[in-house]
Design a protein around this motif. Structure first.
Motif, PDB file in Angstrom:
ATOM      1  N   PHE A  67       0.855  36.928  34.445  1.00 49.72           N
ATOM      2  CA  PHE A  67       0.550  35.654  35.082  1.00 49.72           C
ATOM      3  C   PHE A  67       0.154  34.555  34.101  1.00 49.72           C
ATOM      4  CE2 PHE A  67       0.144  38.911  38.291  1.00 49.72           C
ATOM      5  CZ  PHE A  67       1.035  38.413  39.234  1.00 49.72           C
ATOM      6  N   ALA A  68       0.225  34.857  32.793  1.00 50.23           N
ATOM      7  CA  ALA A  68       0.016  33.813  31.793  1.00 50.23           C
ATOM      8  C   ALA A  68       1.300  32.993  31.658  1.00 50.23           C
ATOM      9  CB  ALA A  68      -0.352  34.446  30.449  1.00 50.23           C
ATOM     10  N   ALA A  69       1.143  31.714  31.347  1.00 48.13           N
ATOM     11  CA  ALA A  69       2.319  30.845  31.257  1.00 48.13           C
ATOM     12  C   ALA A  69       3.206  31.200  30.070  1.00 48.13           C
ATOM     13  CB  ALA A  69       1.866  29.391  31.145  1.00 48.13           C
ATOM     14  N   GLY A  70       2.594  31.708  28.999  1.00 47.76           N
ATOM     15  CA  GLY A  70       3.376  31.952  27.791  1.00 47.76           C
ATOM     16  C   GLY A  70       3.705  30.628  27.118  1.00 47.76           C
ATOM     17  N   ASP A  71       4.916  30.508  26.600  1.00 44.12           N
ATOM     18  CA  ASP A  71       5.316  29.304  25.858  1.00 44.12           C
ATOM     19  C   ASP A  71       5.664  28.176  26.833  1.00 44.12           C
ATOM     20  OD1 ASP A  71       6.744  27.339  24.407  1.00 44.12           O
ATOM     21  OD2 ASP A  71       7.247  28.818  22.875  1.00 44.12           O
ATOM     22  N   ILE A  72       4.777  27.201  26.944  1.00 42.01           N
ATOM     23  CA  ILE A  72       4.989  26.115  27.907  1.00 42.01           C
ATOM     24  C   ILE A  72       6.230  25.299  27.535  1.00 42.01           C
ATOM     25  CG2 ILE A  72       4.011  24.029  28.931  1.00 42.01           C
ATOM     26  CD1 ILE A  72       1.278  25.219  28.681  1.00 42.01           C
ATOM     27  N   HIS A 100      -8.461  32.050  36.397  1.00 42.28           N
ATOM     28  CA  HIS A 100      -8.439  30.735  37.047  1.00 42.28           C
ATOM     29  C   HIS A 100      -7.047  30.126  36.895  1.00 42.28           C
ATOM     30  CE1 HIS A 100     -12.766  30.946  37.456  1.00 42.28           C
ATOM     31  NE2 HIS A 100     -12.857  31.223  36.168  1.00 42.28           N
ATOM     32  N   VAL A 101      -6.700  29.197  37.772  1.00 39.69           N
ATOM     33  CA  VAL A 101      -5.390  28.556  37.665  1.00 39.69           C
ATOM     34  C   VAL A 101      -5.280  27.838  36.319  1.00 39.69           C
ATOM     35  CG1 VAL A 101      -6.138  26.448  38.886  1.00 39.69           C
ATOM     36  CG2 VAL A 101      -3.710  27.050  38.792  1.00 39.69           C
ATOM     37  N   ASP A 102      -4.139  28.018  35.651  1.00 44.95           N
ATOM     38  CA  ASP A 102      -3.872  27.349  34.381  1.00 44.95           C
ATOM     39  C   ASP A 102      -3.322  25.961  34.687  1.00 44.95           C
ATOM     40  OD1 ASP A 102      -2.940  26.404  31.970  1.00 44.95           O
ATOM     41  OD2 ASP A 102      -2.053  28.304  31.336  1.00 44.95           O
ATOM     42  N   LEU A 103      -4.243  25.013  34.843  1.00 41.98           N
ATOM     43  CA  LEU A 103      -3.856  23.665  35.267  1.00 41.98           C
ATOM     44  C   LEU A 103      -2.996  22.953  34.226  1.00 41.98           C
ATOM     45  CD1 LEU A 103      -7.034  22.301  37.072  1.00 41.98           C
ATOM     46  CD2 LEU A 103      -4.770  22.626  38.060  1.00 41.98           C
ATOM     47  N   VAL A 104      -3.241  23.223  32.956  1.00 42.00           N
ATOM     48  CA  VAL A 104      -2.453  22.569  31.904  1.00 42.00           C
ATOM     49  C   VAL A 104      -0.984  22.943  32.060  1.00 42.00           C
ATOM     50  CG1 VAL A 104      -2.034  22.432  29.421  1.00 42.00           C
ATOM     51  CG2 VAL A 104      -4.386  22.408  30.293  1.00 42.00           C
TER      52      VAL A 104
END
Length: 229
Positions: A67-72, A100-104
Motif C-alpha cells: 500500500f506504499a506509493a513507491g516511485d511517485i 495513514h493516507v499518503d496525501l502527498v
C-alpha cells in the motif's frame, strides 16, 4: 433502470471485459498481475479493452505490491500515459508506513487526473483510522467511490463497519459511494442491500476456474440477477 446496483468486475484482458459486459457488469476495473493484488495494466491492454466494450473502465494506478506509493514519478507517468490513451476513470490509494493516507502521493496523482472520477481502493481497510482517512480525502477532486470490505481480512469480518459507514452516508467524508469488494459472496448481498449499499465489486467470484481462467459470463449473470432480484 438507472437506480440499479452497480456491479464492477475485474478485467485482465479484452476477453474478460467482453464476458463481464455480456454478464451484466456496469463497470470494469482494469489491472494486471493479480499475484501483486493488481497493478497498472499496459497501455496496449487498455486500448484493446476500450475497443472491445462500451461500459466505463476504471484503471488501476499502482506500480508495486503493498500500500506504499513507491516511485511517485512512475505513477504520475502511468497516469499521464493512460489519460493520453483515453482513460477517464481511475483507482488508487496509498498509505504511509504508519498506516495513514499518503496525501502527498494521492494529491500528486489526483492533480494529474484533472478532475477524472476515481476510486480509493482497499488501502482504506489497512488504515489505522478509517474516519480520519475519509476526512483527509473529503475534498479531493474526482473521488466518488471507496472500494472496501470493511476489514483487511474481508467482508465476513467487515460487515459491521460497512453497515455503520452506510448509515453515515451523506455526511462529510461519507459522500462517496461505498463499493463493497474483498471476499464478497452472494449470501452477503441481502444485508448490504438492505443497508442501502448499492455498489459491488467482484474478482475471483467471476472466475470459477481461478485467476488463471477467464471471467465467466454465467457467473457474472448470477451476480447481476442477485442484485436486480
Amino acid at each position: 433502470m438507472s437506480n440499479r446496483a452497480v456491479l464492477e468486475v475485474i478485467a485482465l484482458d479484452a476477453e474478460d471485459a467482453v464476458a463481464a459486459q455480456a454478464g451484466g457488469a456496469d463497470r470494469l476495473e482494469l489491472v494486471t498481475d493479480m499475484a501483486a493484488d493488481g497493478l497498472t495494466p499496459s497501455r496496449a491492454v487498455f486500448a484493446r479493452i476500450r475497443a472491445a466494450v462500451d461500459i466505463p473502465l476504471r484503471v488501476m494506478l499502482r506500480v508495486a505490491d503493498g500500500f506504499a506509493a513507491g516511485d511517485i514519478g512512475i505513477l504520475v507517468e502511468k497516469a499521464h500515459e493512460m489519460r493520453a490513451a483515453g482513460a477517464e476513470e481511475f483507482v488508487l490509494g496509498f498509505l504511509d508506513r504508519d498506516g495513514h493516507v499518503d496525501l502527498v502521493a494521492v494529491e500528486r496523482l489526483v492533480a494529474e487526473l484533472e478532475g477524472c472520477p476515481w476510486t480509493f481502493h482497499r488501502a482504506i481497510d489497512r488504515a489505522v483510522d478509517r474516519d480520519a482517512l475519509r476526512t483527509h480525502l473529503a475534498e479531493m477532486p474526482g473521488l466518488d467511490t471507496y472500494l472496501t470490505a470493511g476489514a483487511a481480512t474481508g467482508v465476513d469480518d467487515g460487515i459491521p463497519t460497512l453497515l455503520a459507514e452506510a448509515a453515515r452516508s451523506g455526511r462529510p467524508g461519507y459522500r462517496a459511494q461505498i463499493m463493497v469488494g474483498g471476499g464478497l459472496r452472494l449470501d452477503h448481498l441481502p444485508r448490504l442491500l438492505e443497508a442501502g449499499i448499492d455498489a459491488f465489486h467482484i474478482g475471483g467470484a467471476a472466475r470459477p476456474g481461478g485467476w488463471s481462467g477467464p471471467v465467466d459470463v454465467a457467473a457474472v449473470r448470477e451476480w447481476r440477477a442477485a442484485l436486480d432480484g
